[in-house]
Design a protein around this motif. Structure first.
Motif, short mmCIF file in Angstrom:
data_model
loop_
_atom_site.label_atom_id
_atom_site.label_comp_id
_atom_site.label_asym_id
_atom_site.label_seq_id
_atom_site.Cartn_x
_atom_site.Cartn_y
_atom_site.Cartn_z
N LEU A 85 0.82 -1.21 0.00
CA LEU A 85 0.00 0.00 0.00
C LEU A 85 0.85 1.26 0.00
CD1 LEU A 85 -2.95 0.99 0.11
CD2 LEU A 85 -2.72 1.03 2.58
N SER A 86 1.95 1.26 0.76
CA SER A 86 2.81 2.44 0.77
C SER A 86 3.48 2.64 -0.59
CB SER A 86 3.86 2.33 1.88
OG SER A 86 4.77 1.30 1.61
N ILE A 87 3.86 1.56 -1.26
CA ILE A 87 4.45 1.70 -2.60
C ILE A 87 3.42 2.26 -3.58
CG2 ILE A 87 5.29 0.38 -4.58
CD1 ILE A 87 6.78 -1.41 -2.63
N ILE A 88 2.20 1.72 -3.53
CA ILE A 88 1.15 2.19 -4.44
C ILE A 88 0.83 3.67 -4.17
CG2 ILE A 88 -1.30 1.95 -4.98
CD1 ILE A 88 -0.93 -1.07 -4.62
N LEU A 89 0.73 4.04 -2.89
CA LEU A 89 0.42 5.44 -2.57
C LEU A 89 1.55 6.38 -2.99
CD1 LEU A 89 -1.38 5.13 0.86
CD2 LEU A 89 -2.37 5.70 -1.36
N ARG A 90 2.80 5.94 -2.82
CA ARG A 90 3.92 6.78 -3.27
C ARG A 90 3.88 6.97 -4.78
NH1 ARG A 90 8.97 4.56 0.33
NH2 ARG A 90 8.25 5.41 2.30
N LEU A 91 3.57 5.89 -5.51
CA LEU A 91 3.46 6.02 -6.96
C LEU A 91 2.32 6.96 -7.35
CD1 LEU A 91 4.07 2.34 -8.11
CD2 LEU A 91 5.59 4.28 -8.44
N LEU A 92 1.17 6.81 -6.68
CA LEU A 92 0.04 7.68 -6.99
C LEU A 92 0.34 9.14 -6.67
CD1 LEU A 92 -3.04 5.59 -5.81
CD2 LEU A 92 -2.40 6.21 -8.14
N VAL A 93 0.99 9.38 -5.55
CA VAL A 93 1.35 10.76 -5.19
C VAL A 93 2.33 11.32 -6.22
CG1 VAL A 93 2.60 12.14 -3.48
CG2 VAL A 93 0.82 10.57 -2.75
N GLY A 94 3.28 10.51 -6.66
CA GLY A 94 4.23 10.96 -7.69
C GLY A 94 3.53 11.29 -8.99
N VAL A 95 2.58 10.44 -9.39
CA VAL A 95 1.84 10.69 -10.63
C VAL A 95 1.00 11.96 -10.50
CG1 VAL A 95 -0.04 9.80 -12.07
CG2 VAL A 95 1.84 8.31 -11.42
N VAL A 96 0.32 12.12 -9.36
CA VAL A 96 -0.51 13.31 -9.16
C VAL A 96 0.35 14.57 -9.17
CG1 VAL A 96 -1.96 14.51 -7.45
CG2 VAL A 96 -2.38 12.11 -7.99
N ARG A 97 1.53 14.51 -8.54
CA ARG A 97 2.44 15.67 -8.58
C ARG A 97 2.83 16.02 -10.00
NH1 ARG A 97 6.56 14.55 -3.61
NH2 ARG A 97 5.15 15.20 -1.97
N ARG A 98 3.16 14.99 -10.80
CA ARG A 98 3.54 15.25 -12.19
C ARG A 98 2.38 15.85 -12.98
NH1 ARG A 98 8.57 15.58 -11.27
NH2 ARG A 98 9.60 13.65 -10.77
N VAL A 99 1.19 15.32 -12.76
CA VAL A 99 0.02 15.84 -13.48
C VAL A 99 -0.22 17.30 -13.10
CG1 VAL A 99 -2.50 15.64 -13.66
CG2 VAL A 99 -1.07 13.61 -13.86
N PHE A 100 -0.15 17.61 -11.80
CA PHE A 100 -0.35 19.00 -11.38
C PHE A 100 0.76 19.90 -11.92
CE2 PHE A 100 -3.15 17.62 -7.69
CZ PHE A 100 -4.30 18.05 -8.32
N TRP A 101 1.99 19.39 -11.98
CA TRP A 101 3.07 20.19 -12.54
C TRP A 101 2.80 20.47 -14.01
CZ3 TRP A 101 6.61 20.05 -16.46
CH2 TRP A 101 7.63 21.01 -16.40
N MET A 102 2.32 19.44 -14.73
CA MET A 102 2.02 19.64 -16.16
C MET A 102 0.85 20.62 -16.33
SD MET A 102 2.55 15.82 -17.68
CE MET A 102 2.18 16.30 -19.35
N LEU A 103 -0.16 20.54 -15.47
CA LEU A 103 -1.26 21.51 -15.52
C LEU A 103 -0.76 22.92 -15.23
CD1 LEU A 103 -4.16 19.60 -13.74
CD2 LEU A 103 -4.07 20.31 -16.13
N LYS A 104 0.11 23.03 -14.24
CA LYS A 104 0.67 24.34 -13.90
C LYS A 104 1.49 24.89 -15.07
CE LYS A 104 4.21 24.67 -11.08
NZ LYS A 104 5.09 24.68 -9.91
N ALA A 105 2.32 24.04 -15.66
CA ALA A 105 3.14 24.48 -16.78
C ALA A 105 2.29 24.84 -18.00
CB ALA A 105 4.15 23.39 -17.15
N GLY A 106 1.27 24.03 -18.27
CA GLY A 106 0.37 24.32 -19.40
C GLY A 106 -0.38 25.62 -19.20
#
Length: 174
Positions: A85-106
């Protein structure tokens, strides 16, 4: 009891076993030892409490190897579940951070295009808009990376505290 353990140890080390048989025998051996230790500990605790005047009756008669093995299996399952669960949550948090960064950059690129392409605005207005865009980008960057830096600082502080305690122990021993 000691001869049984010696015989089990001799059987344990002399027979060629498959990996599942090895782990089954190892877990049975450890469960029996843990059950014996827990029974002795419970006996000592009840005797100490009885001597102090507290009448204690355990809700269970004694610890069994099967019960200890079952509790150990559930604990192992919980540990593996926590790890996955901690591995899955870390991956999800990483993906969400990247998506928000891409939204911010766009969004920043879209706003930059709007600011630069506005022909009616003067150079002062364009400069203020661009400065606001840069300030907004910087503030969003600080807000997003603050938690990571806090965790890193806390980790470094705990490592340094451990080192200080080790140095203090060494000085106390000398």
């Amino acid at each position: 009891r000691a001869t049984v353990i010696i015989l089990k140890c001799q059987t344990f080390f002399t027979l060629p076993l498959s990996l599942p048989q090895f782990f089954e025998m190892l877990s049975r051996f450890l469960a029996e030892g843990a059950a014996s230790g827990l029974n002795i500990f419970a006996l000592y605790v009840t005797d100490i409490l009885r001597v102090t005047g507290v009448d204690v009756h355990l809700p269970f008669p004694h610890f069994t190897a099967e019960g200890v093995a079952s509790a150990g299996q559930w604990a192992l399952l919980a540990l593996i579940g926590y790890w996955v669960l901690s591995i899955i949550l870390r991956l999800l948090v990483g993906v969400v951070r990247r998506v928000f960064w891409m939204l911010k950059a766009g969004t920043a690129l879209w706003l930059f295009g709007l600011i630069v392409s506005d022909a009616k605005a003067g150079s002062d207005t364009t400069a203020v808009r661009l400065a606001s865009l840069v300030l907004g980008w910087a503030l969003l960057g600080l807000a997003g990376s603050g938690s990571e830096k806090t965790v890193q600082v806390e980790d470094r502080m705990s490592i340094l505290e451990g080192r200080v305690k080790a140095v203090e122990r060494r000085k106390g021993e000398e």
